[in-house]
Write a protein that holds these residues in place. Structure first.
Motif, PDB file in Angstrom:
ATOM      1  N   PHE A 103       0.828  -1.193   0.000  1.00  0.00           N
ATOM      2  CA  PHE A 103       0.000   0.000   0.000  1.00  0.00           C
ATOM      3  C   PHE A 103       0.871   1.254   0.000  1.00  0.00           C
ATOM      4  N   TYR A 104       1.871   1.239   0.819  1.00  0.00           N
ATOM      5  CA  TYR A 104       2.716   2.419   0.912  1.00  0.00           C
ATOM      6  C   TYR A 104       3.602   2.605  -0.298  1.00  0.00           C
ATOM      7  N   PHE A 105       3.798   1.508  -0.992  1.00  0.00           N
ATOM      8  CA  PHE A 105       4.614   1.681  -2.182  1.00  0.00           C
ATOM      9  C   PHE A 105       3.908   2.541  -3.203  1.00  0.00           C
ATOM     10  N   ASP A 106       2.616   2.430  -3.219  1.00  0.00           N
ATOM     11  CA  ASP A 106       1.886   3.288  -4.143  1.00  0.00           C
ATOM     12  C   ASP A 106       2.038   4.745  -3.740  1.00  0.00           C
ATOM     13  N   ILE A 107       1.948   4.962  -2.462  1.00  0.00           N
ATOM     14  CA  ILE A 107       2.135   6.310  -1.951  1.00  0.00           C
ATOM     15  C   ILE A 107       3.518   6.825  -2.311  1.00  0.00           C
ATOM     16  N   ILE A 108       4.475   5.997  -2.010  1.00  0.00           N
ATOM     17  CA  ILE A 108       5.856   6.380  -2.255  1.00  0.00           C
ATOM     18  C   ILE A 108       6.093   6.698  -3.724  1.00  0.00           C
ATOM     19  N   ARG A 109       5.508   5.886  -4.549  1.00  0.00           N
ATOM     20  CA  ARG A 109       5.657   6.119  -5.971  1.00  0.00           C
ATOM     21  C   ARG A 109       5.103   7.501  -6.325  1.00  0.00           C
ATOM     22  N   GLY A 110       3.952   7.795  -5.746  1.00  0.00           N
ATOM     23  CA  GLY A 110       3.334   9.090  -6.011  1.00  0.00           C
ATOM     24  C   GLY A 110       4.190  10.241  -5.519  1.00  0.00           C
ATOM     25  N   THR A 111       4.642  10.147  -4.297  1.00  0.00           N
ATOM     26  CA  THR A 111       5.447  11.233  -3.753  1.00  0.00           C
ATOM     27  C   THR A 111       6.744  11.361  -4.552  1.00  0.00           C
ATOM     28  N   GLN A 112       7.330  10.222  -4.825  1.00  0.00           N
ATOM     29  CA  GLN A 112       8.583  10.214  -5.580  1.00  0.00           C
ATOM     30  C   GLN A 112       8.443  10.993  -6.889  1.00  0.00           C
ATOM     31  N   HIS A 113       7.403  10.663  -7.609  1.00  0.00           N
ATOM     32  CA  HIS A 113       7.180  11.326  -8.878  1.00  0.00           C
ATOM     33  C   HIS A 113       7.085  12.831  -8.727  1.00  0.00           C
ATOM     34  N   GLN A 114       6.194  13.202  -7.845  1.00  0.00           N
ATOM     35  CA  GLN A 114       5.923  14.625  -7.694  1.00  0.00           C
ATOM     36  C   GLN A 114       7.134  15.380  -7.165  1.00  0.00           C
ATOM     37  N   LEU A 115       7.838  14.742  -6.270  1.00  0.00           N
ATOM     38  CA  LEU A 115       9.018  15.396  -5.712  1.00  0.00           C
ATOM     39  C   LEU A 115      10.089  15.539  -6.771  1.00  0.00           C
ATOM     40  N   LYS A 116      10.250  14.495  -7.524  1.00  0.00           N
ATOM     41  CA  LYS A 116      11.277  14.567  -8.552  1.00  0.00           C
ATOM     42  C   LYS A 116      10.957  15.700  -9.527  1.00  0.00           C
ATOM     43  N   ALA A 117       9.688  15.787  -9.852  1.00  0.00           N
ATOM     44  CA  ALA A 117       9.275  16.845 -10.770  1.00  0.00           C
ATOM     45  C   ALA A 117       9.625  18.219 -10.207  1.00  0.00           C
ATOM     46  N   ALA A 118       9.571  18.316  -8.898  1.00  0.00           N
ATOM     47  CA  ALA A 118       9.851  19.607  -8.280  1.00  0.00           C
ATOM     48  C   ALA A 118      11.335  19.753  -7.954  1.00  0.00           C
ATOM     49  N   GLY A 119      12.097  18.757  -8.315  1.00  0.00           N
ATOM     50  CA  GLY A 119      13.526  18.824  -8.049  1.00  0.00           C
ATOM     51  C   GLY A 119      13.876  18.678  -6.583  1.00  0.00           C
ATOM     52  N   VAL A 120      13.037  17.982  -5.877  1.00  0.00           N
ATOM     53  CA  VAL A 120      13.275  17.801  -4.451  1.00  0.00           C
ATOM     54  C   VAL A 120      13.650  16.342  -4.177  1.00  0.00           C
ATOM     55  N   THR A 121      14.550  16.168  -3.273  1.00  0.00           N
ATOM     56  CA  THR A 121      14.981  14.812  -2.946  1.00  0.00           C
ATOM     57  C   THR A 121      14.025  14.174  -1.943  1.00  0.00           C
ATOM     58  N   GLN A 122      13.812  12.889  -2.129  1.00  0.00           N
ATOM     59  CA  GLN A 122      12.939  12.201  -1.191  1.00  0.00           C
ATOM     60  C   GLN A 122      13.757  11.392  -0.191  1.00  0.00           C
ATOM     61  N   LEU A 123      13.463  11.595   1.056  1.00  0.00           N
ATOM     62  CA  LEU A 123      14.111  10.805   2.092  1.00  0.00           C
ATOM     63  C   LEU A 123      13.067   9.845   2.632  1.00  0.00           C
ATOM     64  N   LEU A 124      13.322   8.594   2.429  1.00  0.00           N
ATOM     65  CA  LEU A 124      12.336   7.608   2.820  1.00  0.00           C
ATOM     66  C   LEU A 124      12.656   7.032   4.191  1.00  0.00           C
ATOM     67  N   VAL A 125      11.658   6.984   5.031  1.00  0.00           N
ATOM     68  CA  VAL A 125      11.879   6.446   6.369  1.00  0.00           C
ATOM     69  C   VAL A 125      10.796   5.441   6.749  1.00  0.00           C
ATOM     70  N   ASP A 126      11.232   4.342   7.255  1.00  0.00           N
ATOM     71  CA  ASP A 126      10.297   3.325   7.724  1.00  0.00           C
ATOM     72  C   ASP A 126      10.212   3.442   9.234  1.00  0.00           C
ATOM     73  N   THR A 127       9.046   3.766   9.724  1.00  0.00           N
ATOM     74  CA  THR A 127       8.929   3.978  11.170  1.00  0.00           C
ATOM     75  C   THR A 127       8.488   2.722  11.907  1.00  0.00           C
ATOM     76  N   GLU A 128       8.346   1.660  11.172  1.00  0.00           N
ATOM     77  CA  GLU A 128       8.010   0.376  11.785  1.00  0.00           C
ATOM     78  C   GLU A 128       6.816   0.442  12.729  1.00  0.00           C
TER      79      GLU A 128
END
Lengths: 350, 350
Positions: free
Chosen positions: A95-120
């Motif tokens: 489920f979160y991979f879909d989210i991540i994919r979405g954020t990744q895309h949009q962030l990349k478009a904005a030239g922003v780096t994504q820092l991914l964190v798993d909070t377990e």
DNA sequence: CAACTTTTGGCAACCGCTTGCCATTTGTGT
DNA sequence: ACACAAATGGCAAGCGGTTGCCAAAAGTTG
């Protein structure tokens, strides 16, 4: 300055240019272009602040040197990191991979780096990350945050963030239209003749779990159904077995399950026990994750544009970071949902 | 310059200390502890470089202020970013989820930030990311890199990296034991009486795809089987339909498929066409991704400790970054594989 | 052409932290 | 107590950019 004239001829001084040893700095570019570093900085950041001719010269120099500004240095002086942290409770969960994919895309478009964190799934880890990274990220996206309202309020005070699937009065939120989805699902089950329904609960700290149950109970009761609830279960396929067994014991003929992971796990267990789906029991999942369409039987589930939700979350965060002209930043986005009917639901057994 | 002295005193202007307005800097800690910033820096970085008593004082001060050093600033001066970029061809692909999970874990354990990048199966994007991030990451992990040998060699010259599932003489590599896996699979199929086998190819630029085909051809030929090959196909479930149709046309009774995504797509198509698996055709996938165990029928596939591979990759990279005493860093790690036999393979039809 | 407004580009002070080098302290051996 | 080595802490110079402020250059206007 006096030497500028000379320099035009100098050229050869450095001998072979462009030594590929160390990455070029702004200084190298400035030197090559014959200007001060400040000018280079401006040429790149606010092009109209410098003379078009020099700008071009600088751009050429930068291109020749293959210059890439250090985001570190930039961040230090400008106070911005150009990075956004995305916190998810469990990287394992599709489920979160879909989210991540979405954020990744949009962030990349904005030239922003994504820092991914798993909070377990832990609110401590979440707080910790929030704290540790406050200097290294400009903002945060909290997916299905496990924080309490108070914690959330406090955190959102000091750092820009948007929550996903976690209502909050203190921070912008994007969520999926859970109530409507649950109602659709119950409607569907009702029309199939089910009277005894069971909600299979996920993590108690999950806001969406709470919401789903609340609406489930209200609406099912209103319809005069016999309502059961089991759980909480860890939202993984492995918990499905226990959930399935418990569900069977309730005598319910249909289950609405916290999420697809759990639902798929139940499907497996039910099949193993020889309980037919949907003939003997109907199962409705939630999220329409990868796999929901090809499991056996294919899962009827609540779909929502998750990836898009990720995008929207990023947009909202970015808007918050760069308050544009006029328009107040949106505080809430609700993603539509619909019931995707596949083969795990059918007429109630008689 | 002359005014520096004055400024020193000015500081106090703000009166009451520890205003929670701006995050505390090393200076605040130094002040509170009554030492110089350099001492604070040392106390935190190399504790035995300062007197135990002052260290404690500093630690207390830091704790009281809730001090978190700025990774930005640290990186600027130390030249290290404490971040590692993980490049994957397609975030969408569950196979990489496992890798990411592995790297994430190991990196977190080492206190290193993970920068996740989706290169969208494109070598240009890969190069671009490699270039743009050279200043913001200490090293790179290239999962299933699409770079050519030459590109890889050049890149690995200037920045530490380890490749995953992409052999390279120039950089440390971790890969899964493809040859052995393919042979196991063919052995399995042979024992079931299959004589006509087909390899369903993935992306041509994928090294593991090439390897799989090579071994497949060799071994199948050696066994005297009739070998077919179709493809290339994009490794997504949606390509499965075309692949399935093509596979059927070859007349083969069993397919070994580049990866599970494609295999699952084929399963769906075959089912839709009424071609029974495994009665009419056997399918062997590869990777044992999430979903392979609950698709219909459950997929026989090549399993490997993918998550662990991610961990190992990180370890190798970290070893490369901090050349420890003695032990040369390992250049190659091969993850074992085994065939997980489920229900998509069966006796050859007669 | 003088007087004045805009543009344009350089200077230098940071941003927060690390580190080489040096001056003090402290500890050791006799 | 003395000479000398080791431990400790401060100074200051960066790391690679950004930005406020100011002076020189260029453009306007009457």
């Amino acid at each position: 300055m006096a030497e500028t004239g000379t320099q035009g001829t100098t050229r050869g001084t450095s001998g072979t240019a462009a030594h590929r040893d160390r990455p070029p700095t702004i200084r190298d570019v400035a030197e090559l272009a014959g200007v001060a570093t400040s000018t280079v900085s401006r040429a790149l950041a606010r092009p109209d602040r410098v003379n078009p001719r020099t700008r071009i010269r600088i751009e050429e120099a930068a291109a020749e040197l293959n210059y890439v500004p250090s985001s570190q240095a930039r961040g230090l002086s400008s106070g911005r990191t150009n990075a956004v942290a995305v916190l998810v409770p469990d990287i394992t969960n599709p489920f979160y991979f879909d989210i991540i994919r979405g954020t990744q895309h949009q962030l990349k478009a904005a030239g922003v780096t994504q820092l991914l964190v798993d909070t377990e799934e832990s609110s401590e880890m979440e707080l910790d990350a929030l704290h540790k990274m406050r200097k290294s990220a400009d903002g945060f996206i909290l997916a299905a945050s496990r924080l309490t309202d108070a914690q959330l309020a406090e955190v959102s005070q000091s750092q820009p963030l948007v929550t996903f699937n976690r209502a909050s009065t203190s921070a912008p939120t994007v969520m999926i239209d859970t109530p409507s989805a649950i109602i659709q699902a119950l409607e569907h089950l009702a029309s199939l003749g089910h009277h005894k329904v069971c909600y299979v609960a996920g993590p108690p700290t999950s806001w969406s779990n709470q919401m789903r149950w609340k609406v489930f109970e209200e609406d099912a009761t209103k319809r005069g159904m016999e309502v059961h609830r089991i759980g909480p279960y860890t939202p993984k396929t492995t918990s499905g077995a226990a959930a399935a067994d418990a569900a069977v014991r309730t005598g319910a003929t249909a289950c609405i399950v916290f999420n697809d992971l759990l639902a798929i796990g139940m499907l497996q267990r039910l099949k193993a026990r020889g309980i037919r789906v949907p003939e003997d029991m109907s199962i409705v999942g939630s999220d329409d994750i990868f796999g929901a369409d090809f499991c056996n039987p294919p899962l009827t589930t609540i779909s929502s544009p998750i990836e898009q939700a990720g995008r929207v979350a990023v947009s909202m965060l970015l808007a918050q970071l760069n308050p544009l002209s006029g328009s107040a930043t949106r505080q809430l986005a609700v993603m539509p949902t619909h019931l995707t009917i596949r083969e795990s639901t059918g007429p109630a057994p008689r």
